[in-house]
Scaffold this active site. Structure first.
Site, PDB file in Angstrom:
ATOM      1  CD  GLU A  10      30.013  11.640  89.768  1.00  0.00           C
ATOM      2  OE1 GLU A  10      30.000  11.178  90.927  1.00  0.00           O
ATOM      3  OE2 GLU A  10      30.384  12.800  89.511  1.00  0.00           O
TER       4      GLU A  10
ATOM      5  CB  VAL B 124      25.975   5.683  99.158  1.00  0.00           C
ATOM      6  CG1 VAL B 124      25.727   4.762 100.345  1.00  0.00           C
ATOM      7  CG2 VAL B 124      24.657   5.992  98.444  1.00  0.00           C
TER       8      VAL B 124
HETATM    9  O1  LIG Z   1      32.302  13.767  91.478  1.00  0.00           O
HETATM   10  C1  LIG Z   1      32.085  13.629  92.681  1.00  0.00           C
HETATM   11  C2  LIG Z   1      32.903  14.213  93.668  1.00  0.00           C
HETATM   12  C3  LIG Z   1      32.622  13.958  94.986  1.00  0.00           C
HETATM   13  N1  LIG Z   1      31.557  13.177  95.328  1.00  0.00           N
HETATM   14  C4  LIG Z   1      31.283  12.881  96.737  1.00  0.00           C
HETATM   15  C5  LIG Z   1      32.234  11.880  97.338  1.00  0.00           C
HETATM   16  C6  LIG Z   1      32.135  12.197  98.802  1.00  0.00           C
HETATM   17  O2  LIG Z   1      31.027  11.477  99.348  1.00  0.00           O
HETATM   18  C7  LIG Z   1      31.806  13.675  98.830  1.00  0.00           C
HETATM   19  C8  LIG Z   1      33.004  14.548  99.228  1.00  0.00           C
HETATM   20  O3  LIG Z   1      34.100  14.284  98.396  1.00  0.00           O
HETATM   21  O4  LIG Z   1      31.399  14.026  97.517  1.00  0.00           O
HETATM   22  C9  LIG Z   1      30.724  12.637  94.376  1.00  0.00           C
HETATM   23  O5  LIG Z   1      29.741  11.958  94.690  1.00  0.00           O
HETATM   24  N2  LIG Z   1      31.033  12.879  93.079  1.00  0.00           N
END
Ligand SMILES: O=c1ccn([C@H]2C[C@H](O)[C@@H](CO)O2)c(=O)[nH]1
Length: 161
Positions: free
Chosen positions: A82, A70
């Site tokens: 996470e 988000v």
């Molecule tokens: O382990 C991870 C790595 C990245 N992102 C998201 C963060 C951001 O919204 C997008 C690009 O980095 O991916 C996650 O949700 N988890």
């Protein structure tokens, strides 16, 4: 001292939700976990990166918890998938994470970012099984030499100058 830091002080191997008798990778329905991660990815709010992420984990009581990223106009305060997952874990009864998978925009396995490895360690400990593009590995390989709750047993108490 909180209940958890007391437990950590009494037992150097303590981490929240620890139980005996872990399931091995072969007992885990990874297909179902991946499907849950792909499904929740569709709920991601990622208008800034265009990089939707879905995460899913099996809890030691058998339930599956999920999360999606988000983002925010103030880029730095965006929440990884996470973050939602560990929030959901606690909101729905807590417990220990046993197996974890995360998928990126293409629906394929994605490694958790550095901060999220620490989030996962808090609730899964060193034995948490993590799906990666090169197979299923324990958390000890994903976050070697981890800092964790048991390290806080060395606290000397509040300090200020
Ligand atoms: O382990 C991870 C790595 C990245 N992102 C998201 C963060 C951001 O919204 C997008 C690009 O980095 O991916 C996650 O949700 N988890």
């Amino acid at each position: 001292m909180t209940e958890q830091s007391q437990a950590a002080a009494a037992d150097p191997d303590f981490y929240p939700g620890r139980v005996a008798g872990d399931a091995g990778p072969e007992q885990i329905d990874w297909t179902a976990l991946r499907a849950a991660a792909r499904l929740i990815k569709e709920k991601a709010y990622a208008p800034y990166s265009g990089f939707p992420v879905g995460a899913a984990a099996l809890v030691d009581d058998g339930r599956i918890v999920t999360g999606c990223n988000v983002e925010n106009a103030s880029y730095g305060v965006g929440l990884c998938a996470e973050c939602g997952l560990v929030s959901s874990l606690n909101a729905t009864g807590g417990g220990r994470l046993v197996a974890f998978t995360c998928v990126g925009p293409d629906g394929e396995s994605l490694m958790p970012c550095g901060r999220c490895r620490q989030l996962l360690y808090e609730f899964g400990g060193p034995e948490l099984l993590v799906e990666t593009s090169h197979g299923i590995v324990p958390m000890t390989q994903v976050l070697p030499d981890a800092f964790g709750p048991s390290d806080l047993s060395r606290a000397t108490g509040p300090t200020h100058t």
